[in-house]
Design a protein around this motif. Sequence first.
Motif, PDB file in Angstrom:
ATOM      1  N   GLU A   3       0.772  -1.061  -0.154  1.00 33.97           N
ATOM      2  CA  GLU A   3      -0.054  -0.100   0.036  1.00 33.97           C
ATOM      3  C   GLU A   3       0.960   1.160  -0.030  1.00 33.97           C
ATOM      4  OE1 GLU A   3      -4.092  -1.278   2.048  1.00 33.97           O
ATOM      5  OE2 GLU A   3      -2.378  -0.266   3.564  1.00 33.97           O
ATOM      6  N   CYS A  17      -1.764   3.014  -2.742  1.00 32.15           N
ATOM      7  CA  CYS A  17      -3.027   2.345  -3.011  1.00 32.15           C
ATOM      8  C   CYS A  17      -3.694   1.596  -1.872  1.00 32.15           C
ATOM      9  CB  CYS A  17      -3.211   1.228  -4.208  1.00 32.15           C
ATOM     10  SG  CYS A  17      -1.906  -0.126  -3.846  1.00 32.15           S
ATOM     11  N   LYS A  18      -4.859   1.207  -1.725  1.00 35.92           N
ATOM     12  CA  LYS A  18      -5.631   0.585  -0.478  1.00 35.92           C
ATOM     13  C   LYS A  18      -6.109  -0.786  -0.966  1.00 35.92           C
ATOM     14  CE  LYS A  18      -9.687   1.622   2.290  1.00 35.92           C
ATOM     15  NZ  LYS A  18     -10.861   2.634   2.413  1.00 35.92           N
ATOM     16  N   LEU A  19      -5.742  -1.651   0.013  1.00 32.79           N
ATOM     17  CA  LEU A  19      -6.033  -3.060  -0.279  1.00 32.79           C
ATOM     18  C   LEU A  19      -7.372  -3.580   0.645  1.00 32.79           C
ATOM     19  CD1 LEU A  19      -2.490  -4.823   0.523  1.00 32.79           C
ATOM     20  CD2 LEU A  19      -3.922  -4.807  -1.770  1.00 32.79           C
ATOM     21  N   GLY A  20      -8.464  -3.377  -0.057  1.00 30.26           N
ATOM     22  CA  GLY A  20      -9.755  -3.800   0.505  1.00 30.26           C
ATOM     23  C   GLY A  20     -10.328  -2.877   1.350  1.00 30.26           C
ATOM     24  N   GLY A  71      -8.031  -1.815   4.465  1.00 24.85           N
ATOM     25  CA  GLY A  71      -6.494  -1.216   4.076  1.00 24.85           C
ATOM     26  C   GLY A  71      -6.022  -0.247   5.272  1.00 24.85           C
ATOM     27  N   LYS A  92      -7.691   4.943  -4.135  1.00 29.06           N
ATOM     28  CA  LYS A  92      -7.170   3.894  -5.228  1.00 29.06           C
ATOM     29  C   LYS A  92      -6.898   2.523  -4.588  1.00 29.06           C
ATOM     30  CE  LYS A  92      -3.172   3.270  -8.044  1.00 29.06           C
ATOM     31  NZ  LYS A  92      -1.979   3.599  -8.402  1.00 29.06           N
ATOM     32  N   LYS A  93      -7.422   1.597  -5.331  1.00 31.19           N
ATOM     33  CA  LYS A  93      -7.415   0.435  -4.643  1.00 31.19           C
ATOM     34  C   LYS A  93      -6.289  -0.480  -5.383  1.00 31.19           C
ATOM     35  CE  LYS A  93     -12.251  -0.375  -3.852  1.00 31.19           C
ATOM     36  NZ  LYS A  93     -11.973  -0.333  -2.028  1.00 31.19           N
ATOM     37  N   CYS A  94      -5.638  -1.160  -4.627  1.00 32.81           N
ATOM     38  CA  CYS A  94      -4.656  -2.118  -5.211  1.00 32.81           C
ATOM     39  C   CYS A  94      -4.753  -3.359  -6.157  1.00 32.81           C
ATOM     40  CB  CYS A  94      -3.761  -2.560  -4.017  1.00 32.81           C
ATOM     41  SG  CYS A  94      -2.817  -1.372  -2.986  1.00 32.81           S
ATOM     42  N   THR A  95      -4.573  -3.344  -7.274  1.00 31.75           N
ATOM     43  CA  THR A  95      -4.701  -4.647  -8.124  1.00 31.75           C
ATOM     44  C   THR A  95      -4.203  -5.974  -7.548  1.00 31.75           C
ATOM     45  OG1 THR A  95      -3.338  -4.149  -9.628  1.00 31.75           O
ATOM     46  CG2 THR A  95      -5.344  -3.042  -9.893  1.00 31.75           C
TER      47      THR A  95
END
Length: 882
Positions: A350, A355-358, A361, A368-371
């Motif tokens: 992150e 970005c953000k995980l779930g 996070g 922004k979400k992490c892919t």
Amino acid sequence: PFLPPSLTPLLFSFTDTAAPEYAHSIRLDGDIILGGLFPVHTRGDRGTPCGELKKEKGIHRLEAMMFAIDLINKDPELLPNITLGARILDTCSRDTYALEQSLTFVQALIERDGSDVRCANGDPPIFTKPDKIVGVIGASSSSVSIMVANILRLFKIPQISYASTAPELSDNSRYDFFSRVVPPDSYQAQAMMDIVTAMEWNYVSTLASEGNYGESGVEAFIQISRETGGVCIAQSLKIPREPRPGEFDKIIKRLLETSNARAVIMFANEDDIRRVLDAAKRNNQTGHFLWVGSDSWGSKISPVIGQERVAEGAITILPKRASVDAFDRYFRSRSLSNNRRNVWFAEFWEENFNCKLGMHGRRPGILKKCTGLEKVGRDSSYEQEGKVQFVMDAVYAMAHALHRMHRELCYGYPGLCPRMANNIDGKELLGHIRAVKFNGSASTPVMFNENGDAPGRYDIFQYQITNRSAAEYRVIGSWTNKLHLKVEAMRWRTGDPSLPASVCSMPCRTGERKKVVKGAPCCWHCERCEGYYFQVSEVACEMCPYEMRPDSNRTGCVPIPIIKLEWHSPWAVFPVFISMLGIIATSFVIVTFVRYNDTPIVRASGREMSYVLLTGIFLCYAITFLMIATPDVGVCSLRRIFLGLGMCFSYAALLTKTNRIHRIFEQGKKSVTAPRFISPASQLVITFSLISVQLLGVFVWFAVDPPHIVVDYGEQRTQDPMAARGVLKCDISDLSLICSLGYSILLMVTCTVYAIKTRGVPETFNEAKPIGFTMYTTCIIWLAFIPIFFGTSQSAERMYIQTTTLTISLSLSASVSLGMLYMPKVYIILFHPEQNVPKRKRSFKAIVTAATMSGKLSQKGGDRPNGEVKTELCESMETNSE
């Protein structure tokens, strides 16, 4: 072992309560478990133990440990059939929190007492067996390593740090189980000291930024300078954390107060370095100062932009570092799917990709979400952290030590043998750690000294401006426990290839000693070694031995030249000339007397006594040659014998003659009977009796003090040692000389007294008056001799003056006797033979009567031929005495 009582509550409060949010750890299974301490997070605020994630210093470093363990486990040569595991903890950059975490490493070594604890059903408790940690990798911060080392040493668990550089960790008495693969800060100070020494600088100033880094660096440098000596600190200045306007101009002016200390040792941050250089430029000191910068300057561009000229020639150092390419490939390949063992990797993901995980996070403010398909180095910047190399080296050092231990305890046994499986002795493992030596991940040697320190490895740079006015840092050497400096590669602003000076005082010239200024051992005044002193060391002059003098450059002593009176010297030529004339004249008289031995003149002179007297005169002339001859034992012996013997012969004969005349006329006044002992034989006996006293004295002198030669270095010891000479001479002191001549002088004085007593004897009778004149003149000569001889005893020309005076006095005394007593007779014999005829013989009574009537006869004597009465009387007297 049991945990100390003071730490027991802390341990159980930590293990029995729920772990805080950041109190996660990484656990890798293995046959042997290593501990790891890394600053995964920063120090927390407002009572929270941990703060933000540290991507490079935290994640890069712990991934380096796991990567190294993977490589070791795959290596068939290193720990074959043995798997390394790990228990990695987060220190959160806080020493107290790290201490709590490190208690995890010692749980397996603490015996728990469960006698007072029961489960709900009454059964005894079952404790989960914790992992047994055999060694710890870490920590990063020196303060954390110090705290952890205090607890690990109680349980004899070796520790290898990859980044702690505090000098106090080198104290093997307090931190005996601590080692490190990075050099301590004291090595950097030592490297800078070696550079200063190699540049032949002994007078430098120090400049430090306020704070632990700058102050401890300067303190280490000053301490080394005190221990090694040879380098003095002119000034030690500190840059305040919040400098006031004009502060840096004041620093430059203070540095100029000791302008000879051109070299400035700097332990300062980038901003302070830049502002110091700018102040030097404003004060028109470009080219004056010789900067020596620590690793905070290194090869950085930011401190020197826009002021290249004032920074030209600066020498800086930087620890040797190398990037591990294999780690770059490994880390770039990490993803959320293949790196689940790292419990902090999701947080890193992150942070790294913003970005953000779930839904849960850790970055709630980020939309922004992490892919999960992001890639390190492609979708984010990546540069290997500088201590990755050292983390891997620390893990490999522990592995090599375990491998050596396995080979010793389990030789030929696949995997862990019972001796290692049950218990790995920490002290024994420590011994193997200190003994390892291998090429590390960057192909640099990894080893430890007796204090557990790795060797210092630094690159040395110089900031140079090339002919095309391009400025750059150029490597001019390296330091690995020893300085390797390419002096020929160095360039200075002046263009002069010689090394610039930074000394308090210039070196003294040959033959000069340093007079050190009190309180400043590198400052001195040069003082020449004067007189008979020579330079024995840089700071001391010593006097040469008495028989030596300093050489031309006064660095040693050489023998003083030895001289003697040479035959060609003017001091010798004149006495020898007089003596040769005297010897020729004396020989002529002797030959004449022998030739005319039976003539009245010779007989009237008393032939026997005349020959004794002439022998004495001859010896007085001959002694000159002995006095000038090169001294040796033989010459010194002859000098003692003949120095007074010639005078003794002469004056003994004259004394006997005058005494005879005196007795004859005294007896004639009383009776006509001749006095006793006036015959020639009697006269010879009396004369040789007097001479024997002189010879007896000489023989006693021989017995008491045998003759020998000496070299007198005091006689010509002038203030200028170059003019000093040693005089080779016989060991005859002035007192001995006086004693030797004293008896002859006594005879001379006695003879003079008789000459005075017989002054009333008629001039026609015998030789009374010529003898009187001879003695008066001789007394005058010797009265003149005494002040000249003894008055020059302190003169540098003493040997020449005294020898010449003595020989000339002897020759003059002999010449007076020869001239007054014998030359008139020789003249009559040779040129007036008609006066040298026999007369009629008369009785002694007639002779005495004639002598008594001499006053009356003197008036008529002029009518007779010259000397007729005298010759008659003398001849008649001699005939009667026979």
